[in-house]
Design a protein around this motif. Sequence first.
Motif, mmCIF file in Angstrom:
data_model
loop_
_atom_site.group_PDB
_atom_site.id
_atom_site.type_symbol
_atom_site.label_atom_id
_atom_site.label_comp_id
_atom_site.label_asym_id
_atom_site.label_seq_id
_atom_site.Cartn_x
_atom_site.Cartn_y
_atom_site.Cartn_z
ATOM 1 N N GLU A 1 0.863 -1.182 0.000
ATOM 2 C CA GLU A 1 0.000 0.000 0.000
ATOM 3 C C GLU A 1 0.899 1.231 0.000
ATOM 4 O O GLU A 1 2.096 1.143 0.251
ATOM 5 N N GLY B 1 1.096 4.061 1.832
ATOM 6 C CA GLY B 1 1.650 4.663 3.028
ATOM 7 C C GLY B 1 1.508 6.171 3.023
ATOM 8 O O GLY B 1 1.032 6.765 2.044
ATOM 9 N N HIS B 2 1.973 6.821 4.065
ATOM 10 C CA HIS B 2 1.725 8.255 4.198
ATOM 11 C C HIS B 2 2.477 9.082 3.165
ATOM 12 O O HIS B 2 2.083 10.202 2.846
ATOM 13 N N ASP B 3 3.596 8.540 2.683
ATOM 14 C CA ASP B 3 4.366 9.298 1.700
ATOM 15 C C ASP B 3 4.405 8.626 0.333
ATOM 16 O O ASP B 3 5.140 9.049 -0.555
ATOM 17 N N GLY B 4 3.615 7.559 0.183
ATOM 18 C CA GLY B 4 3.560 6.861 -1.095
ATOM 19 C C GLY B 4 4.744 5.970 -1.374
ATOM 20 O O GLY B 4 4.858 5.422 -2.472
ATOM 21 N N THR C 1 6.671 2.779 0.249
ATOM 22 C CA THR C 1 6.880 1.742 1.270
ATOM 23 C C THR C 1 7.653 0.544 0.733
ATOM 24 O O THR C 1 7.909 -0.402 1.462
ATOM 25 N N GLN D 1 8.723 -3.421 7.767
ATOM 26 C CA GLN D 1 7.701 -3.194 8.793
ATOM 27 C C GLN D 1 7.501 -4.496 9.575
ATOM 28 O O GLN D 1 7.007 -5.481 9.033
ATOM 29 N N LYS E 1 12.802 2.391 8.094
ATOM 30 C CA LYS E 1 12.522 3.185 6.900
ATOM 31 C C LYS E 1 13.704 3.106 5.923
ATOM 32 O O LYS E 1 14.836 3.430 6.267
#
Length: 498
Positions: free
Chosen positions: A126, A128-131, A133, A138, A495
């Motif tokens: 998916e 994610g918050h910043d596009g 991942t 994770q 990250k």
Amino acid sequence: MKMLINGKKVDARDKETIAVTNPADGEILDTVPAAGREDMDEALECSKSGFKKWNAISLMQKEKIFNRFYELLEENKKEIVSIHVLESGFSVRTCLFQYQGVPDLFKGYLESAKRLNGSILVPGTEAGHDGKTEKDLQMVVHEPLGTVLTIIPFNAPLMLFAYKVASALCAGNAVIVKPPTTNPLALIRITELLWEAGVPGDTLQLITGRGETVGPYLSADPRIHAVTLTGSTEVGVEIAETVAKRLAPCALELGGNDPYIVCEDADFETASREGINWRFNAAGQVCIAPKRFIVHNSLLQKFTEAAVAKAKSIEMGYGADRRAEIEAYLNRDFNELKPGTMKMNCLISERAAKGVEDKVNHTLAQGAKLLWGGRRQGAFYEPTVLGDVTKDMDIAKDLEIFGPVVPIIGFETPEEAVEIANSSRYGLSGCVYTRDWKLGMQMARQIASGGVVVNGVGVYRNMMQPFGGYKMSGVGREGFYTLEELTQKKVIVMKGFL
């Protein structure tokens, strides 16, 4: 005997004690400390360092500690079983059953802990918050909660100690044990053996005292991170309200008024024998024993006669020589000790027997008929059969009698049987006897309880099952299947790691 706090055997600071008696004859067996606030505060403070110590010990090392515990348990078998028989008033067979389950529960929970693997989320599934991942690692991991308060009931203390303490320790938690006030001695001894095997004395502690003092004080303290209790619904509600104020989890196995439904086409001999025997087992002090006998009207008379015949055949164990029985049966497997003529043991106390007496008298005042039994002598209560019980009486709904009492209620249709079963605020376990497996499955799905056994007794419980109740019978589950309930999940993101 003493409390077990911070690796030491201690008295209460104010020296107050509680007598532990043999409920069958009133003999004083020993005394235990009645803990005060300062005693409990010491244990709570020590548990913080105990948690850190235990959490740093690998599962491989924990397994070595537990293996030594099993050896010590076997070496001290006679002492533990003897203490348990005398302080509880139980039969030797019942105590052997509990004793033999302890190592199995520790072994099973340890194996379950080895499989708390966590997980790695698939990268790039998916945006994610910043596009981005695709290159992120994770991880979902399980971590212990902290210090777990385990409150143990009187009616199966060895087994429930193991269910609660083994699961909490294997999940990496520190533990404070509150044993039953009436019969704490065997649990003190077992806890001492766990210390001797290598569990740190501040990781596992045991506090004796009166339930109304110790339970509320400990559960209200923020140094307790979770509570697991087997006990009454009233106490469970109080614990839930207390820990909810700080959003701490709790697992509660509470009261039950389990339905035992015998349909028109049931295997009558099996249904009557198994249900009545299990109701009278351990003087009726079993959470998931059948308590409401809901019998098709065509079998009502026949079932009633079978219940009365069984009650008449039971010998009251007023003068039983438990010490002699221990010598005779100690090294036998409990499965070998199949009862012939059942001998009725006493209840846990005279107070408990008076409670049964009061509830039977209440039911008779509502119109039920006493067909056999109904008499009390000290902590003993006769096997009792009640007829003419109607579905509007308290005993048919929410009046749980924790004693050897068989109330028999008639029904005409499967729908009516389910209606009676579900009329209670409780929902712990239940049974349906029928030769029609399809009907049995339909009724099992409709009965609101944590477990239903078709063509068997509701005391069917194995260590893998997620055991627990619906409605006011509790929240949470016990069993190897549910070890996650004593952990919390954490997500760790690396990250750009990939």
